[in-house]
Design an enzyme around this catalytic site. Structure first.
Site, mmCIF file in Angstrom:
data_model
loop_
_atom_site.group_PDB
_atom_site.id
_atom_site.type_symbol
_atom_site.label_atom_id
_atom_site.label_comp_id
_atom_site.label_asym_id
_atom_site.label_seq_id
_atom_site.Cartn_x
_atom_site.Cartn_y
_atom_site.Cartn_z
ATOM 1 N N PRO A 69 0.826 -1.217 0.000
ATOM 2 C CA PRO A 69 0.000 0.000 0.000
ATOM 3 C C PRO A 69 0.860 1.267 0.000
ATOM 4 O O PRO A 69 2.015 1.241 0.432
ATOM 5 C CB PRO A 69 -0.790 -0.118 1.302
ATOM 6 C CG PRO A 69 0.003 -1.013 2.162
ATOM 7 C CD PRO A 69 0.796 -1.930 1.280
ATOM 8 N N ASP A 70 0.236 2.363 -0.491
ATOM 9 C CA ASP A 70 0.950 3.637 -0.617
ATOM 10 C C ASP A 70 0.795 4.424 0.675
ATOM 11 O O ASP A 70 -0.068 5.302 0.791
ATOM 12 C CB ASP A 70 0.337 4.400 -1.808
ATOM 13 C CG ASP A 70 1.014 5.735 -2.069
ATOM 14 O OD1 ASP A 70 2.169 5.907 -1.649
ATOM 15 O OD2 ASP A 70 0.369 6.596 -2.701
ATOM 16 N N ALA A 71 1.606 4.091 1.687
ATOM 17 C CA ALA A 71 1.457 4.724 2.996
ATOM 18 C C ALA A 71 2.822 4.888 3.670
ATOM 19 O O ALA A 71 2.948 4.748 4.884
ATOM 20 C CB ALA A 71 0.508 3.889 3.865
ATOM 21 N N ASN A 133 -2.363 7.707 0.877
ATOM 22 C CA ASN A 133 -2.594 8.144 -0.499
ATOM 23 C C ASN A 133 -3.746 9.139 -0.571
ATOM 24 O O ASN A 133 -4.760 8.982 0.105
ATOM 25 C CB ASN A 133 -2.867 6.941 -1.413
ATOM 26 C CG ASN A 133 -3.027 7.384 -2.846
ATOM 27 O OD1 ASN A 133 -4.090 7.842 -3.258
ATOM 28 N ND2 ASN A 133 -1.962 7.289 -3.614
#
Ligand code: SPV
Ligand code: MG
Length: 570
Positions: A69-71, A133
């Protein structure tokens, strides 16, 4: 393959393009392959070709392509690997998504690293680490204190080594719901902190908010007296065109995730299609061909290079050994023993030393005595009637990819073959410029050569050996007129072999009854006769000049000399 670009040159390209074009169009890439696609995509519109001006290394798609995930979970080390992959195969400017930039110290290191690599810009967003995100409406978004963020920008600026590298501040007020006023206040602070660009982000389906920001931005910049380029990422408000955004003042437009999303969709469909059909045939139309992928990643280029540089793999060596010698009557000359090893064995050792593997020997007189392994044999039982040229043509099949011809009665240093392999001519004969100094040559007929340019005035020529053009070749040339001696080693490239075959076939078809150059008939022609014929027809035959490094075993005296030479060497 395109020439590489230096990090310094690449880094400077983004600012230069913005200046020249007013706005640049950038596409997301997330690994080497997508980078190649983004870099090369090109379409014709209104009679001109358009392509992307640069590449975007997105945190969303880099992490997604790693299944994450984009975190800000995937760290910079891993992101830098992707960046390196992209830089490795492209030459367009790269803009890196730096997430929040981490702590100010982390950001300093990131700036230094990216700048050194040749990245043109980093964009950091004014959210608190670890960010989420921006496109998910339900994600918790916490904005960074603007002063603290401005300070991070300043610290990044302080470690920059060039004016070309851009630090761009990404304002997340519209994402976090704090509104236009907040966005403009932040823009002012960041510009005053020395930022090189401002990105205004939005997840609305329509561009009103960002266009309004753009309008106010112009007023703000006028007030400050400085206008850094403005950046848009129109993922959600995607009915507006790049040109329209540019008309509203945007200078960098980033299509931020489309290559990964399209690949994801296609991959899912392909994976399911194979399962559904219990075979992969039905998935073929969904896939690029293997050849297309080969081409994309430069496999074709590698193959071409292999072809170009590894003549050794392809070309043959042809040794005509069919004739009966008037001096050495007991066996084929190739089998004369020189210090415990036959000439042929010594030749094969030198040939194999430089990597040549396709070796053909033409047998005739007492041919059964020649029986070395790993050799292609051709037979010329007619050796008494048909001389060396026709003997050579029994090995016609071994000529197709080009070949090296080596007379069966010479000993040579493999360096001679090595330099012959490196020449660029299509027909190249090795010629020696020392024949005038061989006392023992006087009593034998040599294959002499007259060249267009005269031999080097030095007794010994310097390496690499010189190429010259041959005008005449033959035994009947007056010694005083000759420049060189042909040593019995010649190279024919694929094209050279083609010329040789065509000229030979043409002469054969003409049914020449009388003299053929120095031979009394075409049947009795030697190899030098056809070479003279090739020259007379206007083809170039080159000579490669060497000084010694070889010996021809013509008579018993030569054999003694060779034995003496070899015994002093060993
Ligand atoms: C990215 O591509 O990673 C971005 C843009 O940061 S967005 O996904 O819209 O936040
Ligand atoms: Mg991102």
């Amino acid at each position: 393959m395109k020439k590489d670009i230096s990090p310094d040159r690449r880094r400077a390209l983004l600012k230069k393009l913005i200046k020249e074009k007013g706005f640049v169009r950038i596409i997301e890439v997330h690994n080497g392959l997508s980078a190649l696609i983004g870099e090369r995509a090109r379409v014709k519109q209104k009679n001109e070709f358009i392509e992307y001006d640069g590449l975007w290394e997105s945190s969303f798609t880099d992490t997604a392509s790693k299944g994450m995930p984009d975190a800000e979970i995937v760290g910079y080390e891993s992101r830098l690997q992707t960046i390196d992959e992209i830089l490795n195969v492209t030459s367009k400017p790269l803009v890196v998504d730096g997430d929040t930039g981490g702590s100010p110290s982390q950001f300093e290191f990131l700036v230094k690293k990216l700048e050194r690599l040749g990245v043109s810009a980093v964009i950091i967003e004014d959210k608190v680490f670890p960010k989420r995100n921006s496109l998910d409406p339900s994600a918790r978004q916490t904005l960074e204190n603007p002063e603290r963020f401005a300070q991070k920008i300043q610290r990044g600026n302080d470690v920059k080594i060039s004016n070309d590298f851009m630090i761009i501040a990404r304002i997340e007020s519209l994402i976090a719901g704090t509104g236009l006023e907040d966005a403009l206040k932040r823009a002012e602070k960041y510009i005053k902190a020395g930022v090189d660009g401002i990105m205004i982000h939005s997840k609305e389906d329509t561009p009103e908010d960002v266009l309004l920001f753009a309008k106010e931005y112009e007023k703000l910049c006028k007030k400050i007296g400085k206008r850094p380029p403005l950046v848009s990422v129109p993922t959600t408000y995607n009915l507006i065109t790049d040109q329209e955004l540019a008309n509203h003042g945007f200078n960098i437009i980033i299509h931020a995730n489309h290559l990964l999303r399209s690949a994801h969709k296609a991959m899912k469909q392909t994976a399911e299609t194979i399962l559904l059909n219990d075979r992969n045939f039905e998935a073929e139309p969904l896939c690029s061909s293997v050849q297309e992928i080969f081409k994309e990643v430069g496999f074709e280029w590698i193959k071409a290079q292999d072809r170009k540089y590894s003549k050794e793999q392809k070309i043959s060596v042809i040794i005509p050994a069919a004739g009966k010698d008037p001096v050495f009557k007991e066996k084929p000359k190739a089998l004369i023993d020189i210090c415990g090893k036959t000439i042929l064995k010594r030749q094969l050792e030198s040939i194999r030393k430089i990597g040549l593997r396709n070796i053909a020997v033409i047998r005739g007189f007492k041919g059964e005595m020649i029986n070395q392994k790993n050799i292609i044999y051709y037979e010329n039982p007619d050796y008494e009637k048909k001389h060396s040229l026709h003997s050579l043509f029994t090995a016609r099949k071994s000529m197709d990819n080009g070949f090296i011809l080596i007379y069966s009665d010479i000993l040579f240093n493999e360096e001679i073959l090595r330099s012959l392999m490196q020449t660029e001519g299509d027909i190249v004969l090795i010629v020696d410029n020392s024949y005038r100094y061989h006392k023992h040559d006087i009593d034998k007929k040599l294959d002499l050569v007259i060249s267009k340019t005269k031999p080097s005035s030095y007794y010994r020529t310097l390496q690499p050996s010189k190429m010259l053009e041959i005008k005449r070749i033959g035994k009947n040339i007056e010694k005083k007129d000759a420049d060189y001696e042909f040593i019995g080693i010649a190279y024919f490239s694929e094209k050279g072999a083609e010329i040789l075959k065509k000229v030979y076939d043409d002469c054969k078809n003409k049914n020449i009854k009388d003299n053929f150059h120095e031979a009394i008939s075409f049947e009795k022609a030697g190899i030098t006769d056809i070479i003279q014929e090739i020259i007379d027809r206007g083809f170039t035959v080159n000579g490669l000049e060497v000084y010694k490094g070889w010996i021809e075993i013509h008579n018993r005296k030569d054999k003694e000399i060779a034995e003496e030479m070899i015994s002093t060497l060993t």
